[in-house]
Design a protein around this motif. Sequence first.
Motif, short mmCIF file in Angstrom:
data_model
loop_
_atom_site.label_atom_id
_atom_site.label_comp_id
_atom_site.label_asym_id
_atom_site.label_seq_id
_atom_site.Cartn_x
_atom_site.Cartn_y
_atom_site.Cartn_z
N GLU A 45 0.82 -1.22 0.00
CA GLU A 45 0.00 0.00 0.00
C GLU A 45 0.85 1.27 0.00
N LYS A 46 1.97 1.24 0.70
CA LYS A 46 2.81 2.44 0.78
C LYS A 46 3.38 2.85 -0.58
N TYR A 47 3.36 1.94 -1.57
CA TYR A 47 3.89 2.23 -2.90
C TYR A 47 2.82 2.54 -3.94
N HIS A 48 1.56 2.46 -3.56
CA HIS A 48 0.48 2.63 -4.54
C HIS A 48 0.61 3.93 -5.34
N GLU A 49 0.74 5.04 -4.65
CA GLU A 49 0.80 6.32 -5.36
C GLU A 49 2.07 6.41 -6.21
N ALA A 50 3.18 5.92 -5.70
CA ALA A 50 4.44 5.94 -6.47
C ALA A 50 4.31 5.09 -7.73
N VAL A 51 3.67 3.94 -7.62
CA VAL A 51 3.49 3.05 -8.77
C VAL A 51 2.57 3.72 -9.81
N ILE A 52 1.55 4.40 -9.35
CA ILE A 52 0.66 5.12 -10.26
C ILE A 52 1.46 6.22 -10.98
N ASN A 53 2.33 6.89 -10.24
CA ASN A 53 3.21 7.88 -10.86
C ASN A 53 4.12 7.23 -11.91
N ALA A 98 6.45 -2.24 -16.72
CA ALA A 98 6.78 -3.53 -16.09
C ALA A 98 8.24 -3.53 -15.61
N ASN A 99 9.13 -2.98 -16.41
CA ASN A 99 10.54 -2.90 -16.01
C ASN A 99 10.71 -2.04 -14.76
N LYS A 100 9.98 -0.95 -14.68
CA LYS A 100 10.05 -0.08 -13.49
C LYS A 100 9.52 -0.81 -12.26
N LEU A 101 8.42 -1.55 -12.44
CA LEU A 101 7.87 -2.31 -11.30
C LEU A 101 8.89 -3.32 -10.78
N LYS A 103 12.29 -3.32 -11.32
CA LYS A 103 13.54 -2.69 -10.89
C LYS A 103 13.40 -1.90 -9.59
N PHE A 104 12.34 -1.10 -9.48
CA PHE A 104 12.22 -0.19 -8.35
C PHE A 104 11.35 -0.71 -7.20
N TYR A 105 10.48 -1.68 -7.49
CA TYR A 105 9.55 -2.14 -6.45
C TYR A 105 9.67 -3.63 -6.17
N GLY A 106 10.60 -4.29 -6.82
CA GLY A 106 10.86 -5.70 -6.56
C GLY A 106 9.76 -6.65 -6.98
N VAL A 107 8.90 -6.22 -7.86
CA VAL A 107 7.83 -7.09 -8.35
C VAL A 107 8.45 -8.04 -9.37
N GLU A 108 8.20 -9.33 -9.19
CA GLU A 108 8.76 -10.35 -10.08
C GLU A 108 8.36 -10.05 -11.53
N PRO A 109 9.24 -10.36 -12.50
CA PRO A 109 8.99 -10.00 -13.90
C PRO A 109 7.62 -10.44 -14.43
N GLY A 110 7.21 -11.66 -14.16
CA GLY A 110 5.91 -12.14 -14.65
C GLY A 110 4.75 -11.35 -14.07
N GLU A 111 4.81 -11.11 -12.78
CA GLU A 111 3.75 -10.33 -12.11
C GLU A 111 3.79 -8.87 -12.56
N ALA A 112 4.99 -8.34 -12.76
CA ALA A 112 5.13 -6.96 -13.23
C ALA A 112 4.49 -6.80 -14.61
N MET A 113 4.74 -7.77 -15.48
CA MET A 113 4.15 -7.73 -16.83
C MET A 113 2.63 -7.86 -16.75
N HIS A 114 2.15 -8.76 -15.91
CA HIS A 114 0.70 -8.95 -15.73
C HIS A 114 0.06 -7.64 -15.24
#
Length: 165
Positions: A45-53, A98-101, A103-114
């Motif tokens: 949750e603490k990253y929601h706004e940053a991810v939207i940005n 997806a690459n930003k997710l 690289k910067f938020y540690g979201v696994e590549p498959g989940e980042a792409m999804h």
Amino acid sequence: MIKKQWICHQIVNLLTKKQTMFEKLFLLVKNNAGRAVIDNPEIPEKYHEAVINEASSSIIEVLKSQMETGKIKELVRFFQFSGFYNKSLVSSIVNKFANKLNKFYGVEPGEAMHTAKLLIPPVMEEMVKESKNAQNKDFGLSNLLSKLSGNQRDMSGLVSQLSVA
């Protein structure tokens, strides 16, 4: 003194207009972020706004890159033909986000792409609709391209010319 105040007023207006379009893009992304970001257990949750940005900036970066590499005609066609013309544009935005997710938020590549595929295409679809809405000057194609070019010139003549082509 009056001329100096007028110039300052014009600069503030220009910055406010530029900010308005990008703020509206942020809100457009935020309004579509439910399933992809807000309800996603992979994104704290603490990253929601940053991810939207990050999603908003990914859109801006790819659109701006299109202009800088001389692909304005393709960009105009993308917005003219409801986004179906250039699926590679949306794919580029999806990949960048997806690459930003990852690289910067540690979201696994498959989940980042999804996540990126859940969020970016609907936002771009809505952006295309907004660009065709005569009531919405901020997302009008000429205005959008002018803002992306840093307001260096009025793009309405070019858009009209490319729309006919």
